[in-house]
Design a protein around this motif. Sequence first.
Motif, PDB file in Angstrom:
ATOM      1  N   PHE A  20       0.907  -1.158  -0.079  1.00 33.02           N
ATOM      2  CA  PHE A  20       0.081   0.032  -0.143  1.00 33.02           C
ATOM      3  C   PHE A  20       0.896   1.486   0.053  1.00 33.02           C
ATOM      4  CE2 PHE A  20      -3.040  -3.099   1.559  1.00 33.02           C
ATOM      5  CZ  PHE A  20      -4.122  -2.799   0.905  1.00 33.02           C
ATOM      6  N   PHE A  21       1.971   1.004   0.003  1.00 35.26           N
ATOM      7  CA  PHE A  21       3.086   2.032   0.263  1.00 35.26           C
ATOM      8  C   PHE A  21       4.252   1.984  -0.629  1.00 35.26           C
ATOM      9  CE2 PHE A  21       6.568   4.271   2.683  1.00 35.26           C
ATOM     10  CZ  PHE A  21       5.701   5.940   2.615  1.00 35.26           C
ATOM     11  N   GLY A  22       4.303   2.468  -1.890  1.00 33.53           N
ATOM     12  CA  GLY A  22       5.188   2.481  -2.882  1.00 33.53           C
ATOM     13  C   GLY A  22       5.982   1.094  -2.857  1.00 33.53           C
ATOM     14  N   PRO A  23       7.162   1.049  -3.078  1.00 37.27           N
ATOM     15  CA  PRO A  23       7.778  -0.392  -3.326  1.00 37.27           C
ATOM     16  C   PRO A  23       7.922  -1.136  -2.299  1.00 37.27           C
ATOM     17  CG  PRO A  23       9.651   1.374  -2.903  1.00 37.27           C
ATOM     18  CD  PRO A  23       8.269   2.242  -2.852  1.00 37.27           C
ATOM     19  N   PHE A  24       7.284  -0.848  -1.094  1.00 35.29           N
ATOM     20  CA  PHE A  24       7.432  -1.700   0.046  1.00 35.29           C
ATOM     21  C   PHE A  24       6.387  -2.607   0.345  1.00 35.29           C
ATOM     22  CE2 PHE A  24       9.218   2.522   0.992  1.00 35.29           C
ATOM     23  CZ  PHE A  24      10.481   2.145   1.518  1.00 35.29           C
ATOM     24  N   TYR A  25       6.520  -4.065   0.418  1.00 33.35           N
ATOM     25  CA  TYR A  25       5.729  -5.125   0.233  1.00 33.35           C
ATOM     26  C   TYR A  25       5.774  -5.704   1.709  1.00 33.35           C
ATOM     27  CZ  TYR A  25       4.744  -4.913  -4.621  1.00 33.35           C
ATOM     28  OH  TYR A  25       4.268  -4.608  -5.907  1.00 33.35           O
ATOM     29  N   GLY A  26       4.492  -6.286   2.028  1.00 32.44           N
ATOM     30  CA  GLY A  26       4.457  -7.167   3.462  1.00 32.44           C
ATOM     31  C   GLY A  26       4.091  -8.275   3.189  1.00 32.44           C
ATOM     32  N   ASP A  27       4.091  -9.520   3.902  1.00 27.98           N
ATOM     33  CA  ASP A  27       3.779 -10.640   3.763  1.00 27.98           C
ATOM     34  C   ASP A  27       1.995 -10.889   4.070  1.00 27.98           C
ATOM     35  OD1 ASP A  27       6.739 -11.431   5.172  1.00 27.98           O
ATOM     36  OD2 ASP A  27       6.245 -12.229   3.259  1.00 27.98           O
ATOM     37  N   TYR A  28       1.562 -11.579   3.385  1.00 23.93           N
ATOM     38  CA  TYR A  28       0.067 -11.911   3.425  1.00 23.93           C
ATOM     39  C   TYR A  28      -0.025 -13.404   3.010  1.00 23.93           C
ATOM     40  CZ  TYR A  28      -4.879 -11.513   2.327  1.00 23.93           C
ATOM     41  OH  TYR A  28      -6.189 -11.668   2.273  1.00 23.93           O
ATOM     42  N   TRP A  29      -0.063 -14.252   4.105  1.00 29.84           N
ATOM     43  CA  TRP A  29      -0.461 -15.717   4.042  1.00 29.84           C
ATOM     44  C   TRP A  29      -1.950 -16.174   4.177  1.00 29.84           C
ATOM     45  CZ3 TRP A  29       4.359 -18.262   6.653  1.00 29.84           C
ATOM     46  CH2 TRP A  29       5.636 -18.079   6.219  1.00 29.84           C
ATOM     47  N   VAL A  30      -2.257 -16.607   3.368  1.00 30.18           N
ATOM     48  CA  VAL A  30      -3.736 -17.273   3.534  1.00 30.18           C
ATOM     49  C   VAL A  30      -3.610 -18.607   4.136  1.00 30.18           C
ATOM     50  CG1 VAL A  30      -5.943 -18.364   2.451  1.00 30.18           C
ATOM     51  CG2 VAL A  30      -4.645 -16.113   1.585  1.00 30.18           C
ATOM     52  N   LEU A  31      -3.483 -18.645   5.595  1.00 25.08           N
ATOM     53  CA  LEU A  31      -3.106 -19.698   6.403  1.00 25.08           C
ATOM     54  C   LEU A  31      -4.123 -21.009   6.217  1.00 25.08           C
ATOM     55  CD1 LEU A  31      -1.904 -17.874   9.708  1.00 25.08           C
ATOM     56  CD2 LEU A  31      -0.551 -18.847   8.012  1.00 25.08           C
ATOM     57  N   ASP A  32      -5.432 -20.743   6.067  1.00 27.98           N
ATOM     58  CA  ASP A  32      -6.497 -21.578   5.887  1.00 27.98           C
ATOM     59  C   ASP A  32      -7.656 -21.060   5.328  1.00 27.98           C
ATOM     60  OD1 ASP A  32      -7.427 -24.032   5.874  1.00 27.98           O
ATOM     61  OD2 ASP A  32      -7.670 -24.315   8.028  1.00 27.98           O
ATOM     62  N   ARG A  33      -8.500 -21.611   4.545  1.00 28.89           N
ATOM     63  CA  ARG A  33      -9.575 -21.191   4.089  1.00 28.89           C
ATOM     64  C   ARG A  33     -10.720 -22.374   3.925  1.00 28.89           C
ATOM     65  NH1 ARG A  33      -9.638 -24.832   0.283  1.00 28.89           N
ATOM     66  NH2 ARG A  33      -7.609 -25.026  -1.200  1.00 28.89           N
TER      67      ARG A  33
END
Length: 192
Positions: free
Chosen positions: A117-130
């Motif tokens: 959501f902020f320029g070139p900075f990426y964070g992890d997003y793990w779909v742990l279960d669904r």
Amino acid sequence: MTTKVRTKSLPIVAGILLSVTACVGTPGPVGNVSVPEPAKPVELSGYLGKWYEYGRYEAPFQKGCEGVTADYSLREDGKIRVVNSCFKGSLSGEFDQSTGKAKIIEGSGGAKLKVSFFGPFYGDYWVLDRGEIDSEGTYPWSIVGEPSGRYLWMLTREAKPGDALKSALEARVRSLGYDWSLVRLTQQPASN
């Protein structure tokens, strides 16, 4: 071998890091010291669309948010468009919306993404279960985390999930090793 450090660039890097921290804030406590790998692969087509946040670990960038939704759609460049919305402080508070982008991590079965959501900075997003894909071709619920164990989100397709799903989400979050006492349930409007 001697390594030279360019001290002129250190203040710039420090300034960037301070700016990112000021925008995002300091994360909360670690709620899971041993975050598991995602349990199942994720088909993007089943994940796209609108989600309602059932609960989360309070994050500085979501402080006091109610009526939280996330909408995922495919962009022309193959990345995923992410639109997060909330009302600040209460369901009648000021509406806030952020648009970002996500990309699937290769080799993760679609369950690990990098989100920005902020320029070139990426964070992890793990779909742990669904949940399993339903008659509408979408997953009915998902539990999202990341490697530090400081962030957790429970998402559903309904603004107000039924008691059975609420109980199942709590049980699954606990079985994944998360501290339920840190969960903040999100207020949602009466109708979808």
